[in-house]
Design an enzyme around this catalytic site. Sequence first.
Site, PDB file in Angstrom:
ATOM      1  N   ASP A  48      17.716   8.761 -20.675  1.00 60.00           N
ATOM      2  CA  ASP A  48      18.452   7.502 -20.559  1.00 60.00           C
ATOM      3  C   ASP A  48      19.944   7.792 -20.376  1.00 60.00           C
ATOM      4  OD1 ASP A  48      17.735   4.325 -21.545  1.00 60.00           O
ATOM      5  OD2 ASP A  48      19.850   4.917 -21.432  1.00 60.00           O
ATOM      6  N   ASN A  75      10.278  -2.739 -23.955  1.00 64.69           N
ATOM      7  CA  ASN A  75      10.864  -4.074 -23.947  1.00 64.69           C
ATOM      8  C   ASN A  75      10.270  -4.854 -22.770  1.00 64.69           C
ATOM      9  OD1 ASN A  75      12.596  -3.486 -26.139  1.00 64.69           O
ATOM     10  ND2 ASN A  75      14.037  -2.494 -24.756  1.00 64.69           N
ATOM     11  N   VAL A  93      15.966  -3.781 -17.151  1.00 61.13           N
ATOM     12  CA  VAL A  93      15.607  -3.243 -15.840  1.00 61.13           C
ATOM     13  C   VAL A  93      14.172  -3.668 -15.516  1.00 61.13           C
ATOM     14  CG1 VAL A  93      15.253  -1.157 -14.473  1.00 61.13           C
ATOM     15  CG2 VAL A  93      17.151  -1.266 -16.099  1.00 61.13           C
ATOM     16  N   HIS A 151       9.136   0.474 -18.192  1.00 61.56           N
ATOM     17  CA  HIS A 151       9.592   1.763 -18.731  1.00 61.56           C
ATOM     18  C   HIS A 151       9.322   1.845 -20.215  1.00 61.56           C
ATOM     19  CE1 HIS A 151      12.947  -1.115 -18.583  1.00 61.56           C
ATOM     20  NE2 HIS A 151      13.394  -0.570 -19.703  1.00 61.56           N
TER      21      HIS A 151
HETATM   22  P1  AMP Z   1      15.669  -2.048 -21.126  1.00 60.27           P
HETATM   23  O1  AMP Z   1      16.751  -2.796 -21.852  1.00 60.27           O
HETATM   24  O2  AMP Z   1      14.436  -1.833 -21.953  1.00 60.27           O
HETATM   25  O3  AMP Z   1      15.367  -2.658 -19.782  1.00 60.27           O
HETATM   26  O4  AMP Z   1      16.227  -0.590 -20.902  1.00 60.27           O
HETATM   27  C1  AMP Z   1      16.848  -0.169 -19.713  1.00 60.27           C
HETATM   28  C2  AMP Z   1      17.399   1.208 -19.993  1.00 60.27           C
HETATM   29  O5  AMP Z   1      17.672   1.829 -18.756  1.00 60.27           O
HETATM   30  C3  AMP Z   1      18.691   1.212 -20.798  1.00 60.27           C
HETATM   31  O6  AMP Z   1      18.517   1.978 -21.997  1.00 60.27           O
HETATM   32  C4  AMP Z   1      19.707   1.861 -19.844  1.00 60.27           C
HETATM   33  O7  AMP Z   1      20.636   2.686 -20.509  1.00 60.27           O
HETATM   34  C5  AMP Z   1      18.785   2.653 -18.926  1.00 60.27           C
HETATM   35  N1  AMP Z   1      19.308   2.930 -17.592  1.00 60.27           N
HETATM   36  C6  AMP Z   1      19.797   2.026 -16.701  1.00 60.27           C
HETATM   37  N2  AMP Z   1      20.176   2.644 -15.568  1.00 60.27           N
HETATM   38  C7  AMP Z   1      19.895   3.968 -15.742  1.00 60.27           C
HETATM   39  C8  AMP Z   1      20.072   5.127 -14.928  1.00 60.27           C
HETATM   40  N3  AMP Z   1      20.577   5.062 -13.670  1.00 60.27           N
HETATM   41  N4  AMP Z   1      19.695   6.329 -15.428  1.00 60.27           N
HETATM   42  C9  AMP Z   1      19.185   6.418 -16.668  1.00 60.27           C
HETATM   43  N5  AMP Z   1      18.985   5.350 -17.482  1.00 60.27           N
HETATM   44  C10 AMP Z   1      19.361   4.143 -17.038  1.00 60.27           C
END
Ligand code: AMP
Length: 116
Positions: free
Chosen positions: A30, A86, A95, A99
């Site tokens: 992350d 989530n 996102v 994931h």
């Molecule tokens: P969520 O809130 O469950 O959708 O988590 C999305 C996660 O994606 C967050 O912990 C972000 O820090 C992570 N994230 C977003 N963009 C990237 C990226 N380019 N590379 C690595 N992690 C990312």
Amino acid sequence: MSDCIFCKIARGEIPSRKAYEDDLVYAFHDIHPLRPTHILVIPRKHIASLAEVSAADEAILGRMLAVSHKLAAENGSAEGFRAIINTGRIGGQEVPHLHLHIVGGPEPVGPMVSKI
Ligand code: AMP
Ligand code: ZN
């Protein structure tokens, strides 16, 4: 999905710190780790969320979980970890590509529901 950030990461079009990959899933660190160990496991196939899966995705979902302990152990969290997915607005998903967060480190992760 051509414009999905995690699809682009899985395809190597956006750089990431790879932790693992196979035919079904891709795992990477992350970008904003919330604990010393914080890895995301994503399906190579674009699935928007856990609310969008079908029976045909069972092998993908199983693989995401099946690789989680090995990934945690190899990345500083051998004594356990927390796996989080989530989902949607209520789940705080940011996102829109499914994931699995693998969160851990040398210390206990902490309370289960507070923002980690
Ligand atoms: P969520 O809130 O469950 O959708 O988590 C999305 C996660 O994606 C967050 O912990 C972000 O820090 C992570 N994230 C977003 N963009 C990237 C990226 N380019 N590379 C690595 N992690 C990312
Ligand atoms: Zn995607």
